[in-house]
Design a protein around this motif. Structure first.
Motif, PDB file in Angstrom:
ATOM      1  N   VAL A 182       1.082  -1.188   0.018  1.00  0.00           N
ATOM      2  CA  VAL A 182       0.146  -0.021   0.045  1.00  0.00           C
ATOM      3  C   VAL A 182       0.956   1.333   0.283  1.00  0.00           C
ATOM      4  O   VAL A 182       0.134   2.269  -0.204  1.00  0.00           O
ATOM      5  N   GLU A 183       1.979   1.051   0.675  1.00  0.00           N
ATOM      6  CA  GLU A 183       2.768   2.272   0.773  1.00  0.00           C
ATOM      7  C   GLU A 183       3.455   2.400  -0.837  1.00  0.00           C
ATOM      8  O   GLU A 183       3.876   3.678  -1.573  1.00  0.00           O
TER       9      GLU A 183
ATOM     10  N   GLY B 121       1.104   4.002  -2.795  1.00  0.00           N
ATOM     11  CA  GLY B 121       0.667   5.404  -2.502  1.00  0.00           C
ATOM     12  C   GLY B 121       1.676   6.152  -2.679  1.00  0.00           C
ATOM     13  O   GLY B 121       1.884   7.197  -3.551  1.00  0.00           O
TER      14      GLY B 121
ATOM     15  N   GLU C 182       1.048   6.864  -7.343  1.00  0.00           N
ATOM     16  CA  GLU C 182      -0.277   7.874  -6.785  1.00  0.00           C
ATOM     17  C   GLU C 182       0.458   9.051  -6.240  1.00  0.00           C
ATOM     18  O   GLU C 182      -0.629   9.851  -7.375  1.00  0.00           O
ATOM     19  N   GLN C 183       1.170   9.396  -5.747  1.00  0.00           N
ATOM     20  CA  GLN C 183       2.381  10.514  -5.826  1.00  0.00           C
ATOM     21  C   GLN C 183       2.292  11.280  -7.273  1.00  0.00           C
ATOM     22  O   GLN C 183       2.335  12.187  -7.412  1.00  0.00           O
TER      23      GLN C 183
ATOM     24  N   GLU D   2       0.197  11.585  -9.569  1.00  0.00           N
ATOM     25  CA  GLU D   2      -0.911  13.777  -9.432  1.00  0.00           C
ATOM     26  C   GLU D   2       0.359  13.977  -9.962  1.00  0.00           C
ATOM     27  O   GLU D   2      -0.008  15.190 -10.611  1.00  0.00           O
ATOM     28  N   VAL D   3       1.378  13.741  -9.539  1.00  0.00           N
ATOM     29  CA  VAL D   3       2.389  15.020 -10.146  1.00  0.00           C
ATOM     30  C   VAL D   3       2.226  15.229 -11.640  1.00  0.00           C
ATOM     31  O   VAL D   3       2.444  16.688 -11.878  1.00  0.00           O
TER      32      VAL D   3
ATOM     33  N   PHE E 140       7.125   6.749   6.922  1.00  0.00           N
ATOM     34  CA  PHE E 140       7.113   7.068   5.584  1.00  0.00           C
ATOM     35  C   PHE E 140       6.164   8.567   5.227  1.00  0.00           C
ATOM     36  O   PHE E 140       5.794   9.173   6.249  1.00  0.00           O
TER      37      PHE E 140
ATOM     38  N   LEU F 165       4.679  11.853   2.131  1.00  0.00           N
ATOM     39  CA  LEU F 165       3.405  11.893   1.252  1.00  0.00           C
ATOM     40  C   LEU F 165       3.072  12.629   0.640  1.00  0.00           C
ATOM     41  O   LEU F 165       2.704  13.047   2.014  1.00  0.00           O
ATOM     42  N   TYR F 166       3.418  13.411  -0.283  1.00  0.00           N
ATOM     43  CA  TYR F 166       2.338  14.200  -0.980  1.00  0.00           C
ATOM     44  C   TYR F 166       1.555  14.500  -1.984  1.00  0.00           C
ATOM     45  O   TYR F 166       1.224  13.124  -2.329  1.00  0.00           O
ATOM     46  N   GLU F 167       0.938  15.342  -2.492  1.00  0.00           N
ATOM     47  CA  GLU F 167      -0.288  15.472  -3.732  1.00  0.00           C
ATOM     48  C   GLU F 167      -1.460  14.853  -2.808  1.00  0.00           C
ATOM     49  O   GLU F 167      -1.414  13.784  -2.138  1.00  0.00           O
TER      50      GLU F 167
ATOM     51  N   ALA G 221      -3.165  12.274  -3.595  1.00  0.00           N
ATOM     52  CA  ALA G 221      -2.695  10.426  -3.129  1.00  0.00           C
ATOM     53  C   ALA G 221      -2.819   9.993  -1.940  1.00  0.00           C
ATOM     54  O   ALA G 221      -3.016   8.961  -2.130  1.00  0.00           O
TER      55      ALA G 221
ATOM     56  N   TYR H 235      -4.174   6.741  -0.725  1.00  0.00           N
ATOM     57  CA  TYR H 235      -3.446   5.953   1.028  1.00  0.00           C
ATOM     58  C   TYR H 235      -3.997   5.387   1.475  1.00  0.00           C
ATOM     59  O   TYR H 235      -4.235   4.262   2.121  1.00  0.00           O
TER      60      TYR H 235
ATOM     61  N   LYS I 234      -4.883   1.869   3.082  1.00  0.00           N
ATOM     62  CA  LYS I 234      -4.596   1.601   4.464  1.00  0.00           C
ATOM     63  C   LYS I 234      -5.461   0.737   4.686  1.00  0.00           C
ATOM     64  O   LYS I 234      -5.302   0.843   5.860  1.00  0.00           O
TER      65      LYS I 234
END
Lengths: 211, 211
Positions: A90-91, A94, A97-98, A101-102, B62, B64-66, B69, B73, B77
């Motif tokens: 799942v990480e 993630g 997905e980041q 989106e970018v 961990f 994460l951005y956006e 996203a 996540y 999760k």
């Protein structure tokens, strides 16, 4: 079930979807759409895609639009078939997905502006807005500097595995490198350049370009 | 593990993430960031978020951005905890993804332009570009007409269940309705108006607005 893909094969969003279907080994059929004759504004088409843009897929009686949503749907539905495109944990997903989106928010928009002004407008006899072109190139350069740093630490955007995040960059980068003479933006950055060579040499992408 | 959310609680992207964490019952801690003093361009912050925008989350080691996203996540999760936000089947999730993309690509951008020109610029003494304001309102009206049609057929965007697709619309719509006097754009459309009343009365959103 053969997936019907409505859209001309030269648009970035349609190519993104086709690359994914090929990576997953999913049978598809392209339903051509004559954009010049505004077939994407036809009432029958608008029933499938109310915003009047391409592509939209039909899979039995299931329809879906927005290219990056279609990528995620097929990558998840056929998780264990073809290339794994969402990561194993799942990480990892993630981070996929980041970067997806970018791509959608930071990478594609300035390239889209460059394509419109340097490729589409000249064909139509419309003058390009060179100030906007310059601003878009500056924006893109900053984004690519961040990619260069990222790709100096991992082989692909989301980690050491090819994923939807990389795949989604293929169409716009192809235009940038091969259609509007901006290949130096990729080539001047060592890690971005190696990444582009890697992802653009995948058989799936070569096949998309032949369609 | 308490999730650290870096970002001021008034920005749309940070609010989107907080609404999701609250819906899922996840403990969080807000790490305020002084945008006026350009804390988002500080080298330490740029290590977490190289594009220099908010928010970014830290969850143990961990990061994460956006915002969209981050939503995906946590919704995945903690799938079985709190509100189910991704649908029950892969098809339902596909439709959630479709409307999440529509929000990011078609809905948020014109509202963002309206906010900048009608709220942020006046505070800074910068004149608004009224032609751009008018164009953005026209774009948004067309998008909302499609939403009206969609919401006449299903209670929420992705179907008859509240999902990330709806949640992601909360911050921009809140600004539109309550900050820049454009509430008529929602209120003139019966089904959009009922949808807004429904989603904005969720306890999670009320809590976000109190932060």
């Amino acid at each position: 079930m053969v997936v019907k893909v409505h859209g001309p094969t030269f648009t970035a969003a349609t190519r993104r979807v086709l690359a994914c279907l090929i990576e997953k080994g999913i049978d598809y059929e392209i339903v051509p759409l004559d954009l010049l004759n505004r077939a994407h504004k036809d009432p029958e088409y608008l029933k499938l895609q109310p915003f009047g843009v391409v592509p939209v897929i039909e899979d039995g009686d299931f329809t879906l639009y927005e290219s990056r949503a279609i990528l995620r749907y097929y990558a998840e539905k056929y998780k264990s078939e073809g290339t794994e495109l969402l990561g194993k944990t799942v990480e990892e997903r993630g981070v996929v997905e980041q970067w997806l989106e970018v791509e959608g928010q930071n990478y594609h928009p300035p390239i889209d502006t460059l394509i419109v002004h340097l490729k589409v407008f000249p064909k139509m006899g419309v003058p390009a807005d060179m100030k906007l072109v310059e601003e878009s190139e500056e924006k893109l350069a900053k984004v690519l500097d961040i990619y260069e740093e990222r790709l100096s630490k991992s082989k692909y955007l989301a980690g050491d595995f090819f994923s939807l995040a990389d795949l989604s960059h293929l169409p716009a980068t192809e235009y940038l490198v091969n259609d509007i003479g901006k290949d130096y933006m990729i080539r001047d950055r060592k890690h971005v350049s190696a990444w582009w060579d890697d992802i653009s040499s995948r058989p799936s992408w070569k096949k998309v370009l032949q369609l």
